[in-house]
Design an enzyme around this catalytic site. Sequence first.
Site, PDB file in Angstrom:
ATOM      1  N   HIS A 252       4.158  44.351 -19.970  1.00 27.55           N
ATOM      2  CA  HIS A 252       3.228  43.962 -18.897  1.00 27.55           C
ATOM      3  C   HIS A 252       3.029  42.443 -18.774  1.00 27.55           C
ATOM      4  O   HIS A 252       1.898  41.958 -18.636  1.00 27.55           O
ATOM      5  CB  HIS A 252       1.871  44.643 -19.107  1.00 27.55           C
ATOM      6  CG  HIS A 252       1.901  46.141 -18.928  1.00 27.55           C
ATOM      7  ND1 HIS A 252       2.833  46.797 -18.169  1.00 27.55           N
ATOM      8  CD2 HIS A 252       1.088  47.128 -19.430  1.00 27.55           C
ATOM      9  CE1 HIS A 252       2.592  48.107 -18.195  1.00 27.55           C
ATOM     10  NE2 HIS A 252       1.558  48.334 -18.950  1.00 27.55           N
TER      11      HIS A 252
ATOM     12  N   HIS B 187      -2.455  48.973 -12.177  1.00 29.80           N
ATOM     13  CA  HIS B 187      -2.614  49.735 -13.419  1.00 29.80           C
ATOM     14  C   HIS B 187      -3.961  50.448 -13.497  1.00 29.80           C
ATOM     15  O   HIS B 187      -4.598  50.476 -14.560  1.00 29.80           O
ATOM     16  CB  HIS B 187      -2.416  48.791 -14.611  1.00 29.80           C
ATOM     17  CG  HIS B 187      -1.916  49.460 -15.843  1.00 29.80           C
ATOM     18  ND1 HIS B 187      -2.706  50.276 -16.622  1.00 29.80           N
ATOM     19  CD2 HIS B 187      -0.712  49.454 -16.438  1.00 29.80           C
ATOM     20  CE1 HIS B 187      -2.003  50.729 -17.652  1.00 29.80           C
ATOM     21  NE2 HIS B 187      -0.774  50.242 -17.550  1.00 29.80           N
TER      22      HIS B 187
ATOM     23  N   GLU C  38       2.007  54.369 -12.005  1.00 29.44           N
ATOM     24  CA  GLU C  38       2.333  52.977 -11.711  1.00 29.44           C
ATOM     25  C   GLU C  38       3.650  52.912 -10.945  1.00 29.44           C
ATOM     26  O   GLU C  38       4.708  53.167 -11.518  1.00 29.44           O
ATOM     27  CB  GLU C  38       2.455  52.197 -13.022  1.00 29.44           C
ATOM     28  CG  GLU C  38       1.221  52.275 -13.883  1.00 29.44           C
ATOM     29  CD  GLU C  38       1.557  52.107 -15.371  1.00 29.44           C
ATOM     30  OE1 GLU C  38       2.123  51.083 -15.761  1.00 29.44           O
ATOM     31  OE2 GLU C  38       1.258  53.028 -16.139  1.00 29.44           O
TER      32      GLU C  38
END
Length: 387
Positions: free
Chosen positions: A135, A209, A352
């Site tokens: 991420h 997210h 996602e």
Amino acid sequence: MKATTQPPLLSAVLSLAATSFAFCTETPEAKPFGKTKDGAPVEVFTLVNKQGVKLRAMTYGATVLSLETPDRNGKSADIVLGYKTLGQYEKSSPYFGAIVGRYGNRIAGGKFTLQGKEYKLAENNGAPGLKSSLHGGLRGFDKVVWKAEPLAQDGAQGVRFSYLSKDGEEGYPGNLEVKVTYWLNDQNEWRVDYEMASDKATPVNLTQHSYFNLKGEGRGDILGHELTVPAAKFTPVNAAMIPTGELRSVAGTPLDFNQPKAIGARIQADDEQLRLGGGYDHNFVLKRPLFSGLSGRGTFPAATVHEPETGRVLTILTSEPGIQFYSGNFLDGTLTGKAGARYPKRSGFCLETQHYPDSPNQPSFPSTILKPGKVLKSTTVFQFGVK
Ligand code: BGC
């Protein structure tokens, strides 16, 4: 019948009234949401629609703080996990509600080679020997303060977040300009438009997210939610949660969600992929035309979730080629949510929309390389309904 002619002034007034009626949606206001530990002010915007849906988002991480939607009896609840204060987000958040980037999900070994040059990223995830960059690294897009501009259109309120990720930030090449716009319209759609441009070739893969619990945040686990994902294949992972490169059929596996299935129905099945993920934590290859390289803007159905107790239905459409279904396996009851309830294991799920994990190291996957001079656009829509 006698024809009537309006005096010119009256018709001017009427047409002005019609115009302002058509564009009467108000621009959302910015309100303070505290300061980061470095002293940067953070603002919050509240988007509302005519059907009682309300979305609050702050400039730290372009994070959605709350999302209230009605159930089948018209009763509202906040259906996303999150915290009450900015300090809690800064201290430790499993990316609650944030935009993650520059590269959402994992890059194997925290490195990739682009145009003959190796780039090194923070290895912020995985056990020794199984490390990856997750991420966007140590300070990804979820941990920076974005600029924000409130917007309004006929029947929709919005906020455009923008951020300049400097050349070399978190190890990535190129000054990357990012715009993420949230729109909430009167048709109960939350639309997320992404726009990115860079002055050097760079991998990019942004996603939203949010952790959903359609019963309401803090109201138990999500195992009874029924999920549909129109995907014939998924990208199986190795012990480091990195795709092996294979596109594997979901047929006959607990990852087949082509027909609606409760999330909990097969989550304990004796299945190698569920063991590796500690539950569901996999990228699905969406049934749709694959774009070579970066995608255009047309959206396709990516997932539907139905919660039988409240009747809430979440439908997700996207222009992205994949979707990560994460069943909240790492939530462990240590985090306390905004209304005071703890978040136990699997008390929220993420869907996602994305390009596939580790694409910069996987030549057979659709490319995530944004070249200079190009503008990358991507859209994901979250629709809220009941049945
Ligand atoms: C990933 C999980 C990760 C989680 C972090 C998800 O997007 O797929 O593996 O643990 O984010 O909160």
